[in-house]
Design a protein around this motif. Structure first.
Motif, PDB file in Angstrom:
ATOM      1  N   SER A  23      40.775  51.349  39.772  1.00 49.72           N
ATOM      2  CA  SER A  23      41.634  50.526  40.631  1.00 49.72           C
ATOM      3  C   SER A  23      42.213  49.359  39.832  1.00 49.72           C
ATOM      4  O   SER A  23      43.364  48.969  40.048  1.00 49.72           O
ATOM      5  N   LEU A  24      41.467  48.821  38.884  1.00 45.39           N
ATOM      6  CA  LEU A  24      41.983  47.753  38.028  1.00 45.39           C
ATOM      7  C   LEU A  24      43.118  48.278  37.157  1.00 45.39           C
ATOM      8  O   LEU A  24      44.114  47.591  36.956  1.00 45.39           O
ATOM      9  N   GLU A  25      42.983  49.506  36.672  1.00 44.93           N
ATOM     10  CA  GLU A  25      44.053  50.113  35.877  1.00 44.93           C
ATOM     11  C   GLU A  25      45.333  50.257  36.699  1.00 44.93           C
ATOM     12  O   GLU A  25      46.425  49.981  36.208  1.00 44.93           O
ATOM     13  N   VAL A  26      45.193  50.660  37.951  1.00 42.64           N
ATOM     14  CA  VAL A  26      46.361  50.806  38.833  1.00 42.64           C
ATOM     15  C   VAL A  26      47.011  49.447  39.070  1.00 42.64           C
ATOM     16  O   VAL A  26      48.234  49.302  38.946  1.00 42.64           O
ATOM     17  N   LEU A  27      46.195  48.434  39.387  1.00 43.53           N
ATOM     18  CA  LEU A  27      46.735  47.086  39.616  1.00 43.53           C
ATOM     19  C   LEU A  27      47.393  46.532  38.352  1.00 43.53           C
ATOM     20  O   LEU A  27      48.458  45.922  38.410  1.00 43.53           O
ATOM     21  N   PHE A  28      46.760  46.761  37.217  1.00 39.27           N
ATOM     22  CA  PHE A  28      47.307  46.281  35.952  1.00 39.27           C
ATOM     23  C   PHE A  28      48.661  46.930  35.693  1.00 39.27           C
ATOM     24  O   PHE A  28      49.632  46.260  35.335  1.00 39.27           O
ATOM     25  N   ASP A  29      48.727  48.242  35.868  1.00 40.53           N
ATOM     26  CA  ASP A  29      49.975  48.962  35.617  1.00 40.53           C
ATOM     27  C   ASP A  29      51.089  48.487  36.560  1.00 40.53           C
ATOM     28  O   ASP A  29      52.248  48.427  36.168  1.00 40.53           O
ATOM     29  N   GLU A  30      50.731  48.123  37.792  1.00 38.45           N
ATOM     30  CA  GLU A  30      51.721  47.617  38.754  1.00 38.45           C
ATOM     31  C   GLU A  30      52.292  46.267  38.340  1.00 38.45           C
ATOM     32  O   GLU A  30      53.431  45.956  38.657  1.00 38.45           O
ATOM     33  N   THR A  31      51.510  45.460  37.641  1.00 40.47           N
ATOM     34  CA  THR A  31      51.970  44.121  37.258  1.00 40.47           C
ATOM     35  C   THR A  31      52.761  44.114  35.958  1.00 40.47           C
ATOM     36  O   THR A  31      53.415  43.125  35.642  1.00 40.47           O
ATOM     37  N   LEU A  32      52.705  45.214  35.207  1.00 41.44           N
ATOM     38  CA  LEU A  32      53.388  45.266  33.918  1.00 41.44           C
ATOM     39  C   LEU A  32      54.896  45.392  34.084  1.00 41.44           C
ATOM     40  O   LEU A  32      55.371  46.077  34.990  1.00 41.44           O
TER      41      LEU A  32
END
Length: 143
Positions: A23-32
């Motif tokens: 879930s952190l990977e998904v959130l991180f990718d969304e903020t990039l």
């Protein structure tokens, strides 16, 4: 019976960590920014440090310019957790692959006649029979 439940708790903990990381990977990718989406992998998140991997130093350098913006946007999404710094490791694609090295056909190596003569002379003066045999074999590989 205690051992089984202890192992189950460890397994549950690992499953929870994996889900949290995903879930952190998904959130991180969304903020990039769009130029960086899918180009970083999260390796770890501990004590406010997010450790990432990317495929090139150039990509890492470009990311550094938007790092503060990404941190603030990500912190807003993962509250109460907080990212204080991002550490980036460069791991070129294929650098650590498990593939076997590609075998190139070996071409026979040839010596000049002069070097072959030197090897023959050295073979004549040596007392070691194994070394003498090897030197003479090498001397046969002439141009």
């Amino acid at each position: 019976m205690k051992r089984l439940s202890a192992k189950s708790n460890n397994l549950q903990s690992l499953i929870k960590q994996a889900a949290s990381r995903k879930s952190l990977e998904v959130l991180f990718d969304e903020t990039l920014p769009s130029a960086f989406k899918g180009k970083f992998q999260i390796n770890a998140f501990s004590q406010g440090r997010l450790t990432l991997t990317c495929s090139s130093a150039a990509l890492m350098t470009k990311f550094r310019f938007s790092q503060e913006q990404v941190i603030s946007m990500l912190n807003a999404k993962i509250h109460p957790e907080r990212i204080e710094q991002i550490k980036i490791k460069v791991r070129p694609k294929g650098a650590f692959s498990n593939k076997a090295p590609i075998d190139t056909p070996s071409t026979p190596k040839h010596l000049s006649k002069k070097n072959a003569q030197i090897l023959r002379e050295e073979a004549e003066h040596t007392d070691d029979l194994k070394l003498k045999k090897i030197l003479l074999q090498l001397a046969r590989h002439t141009d």
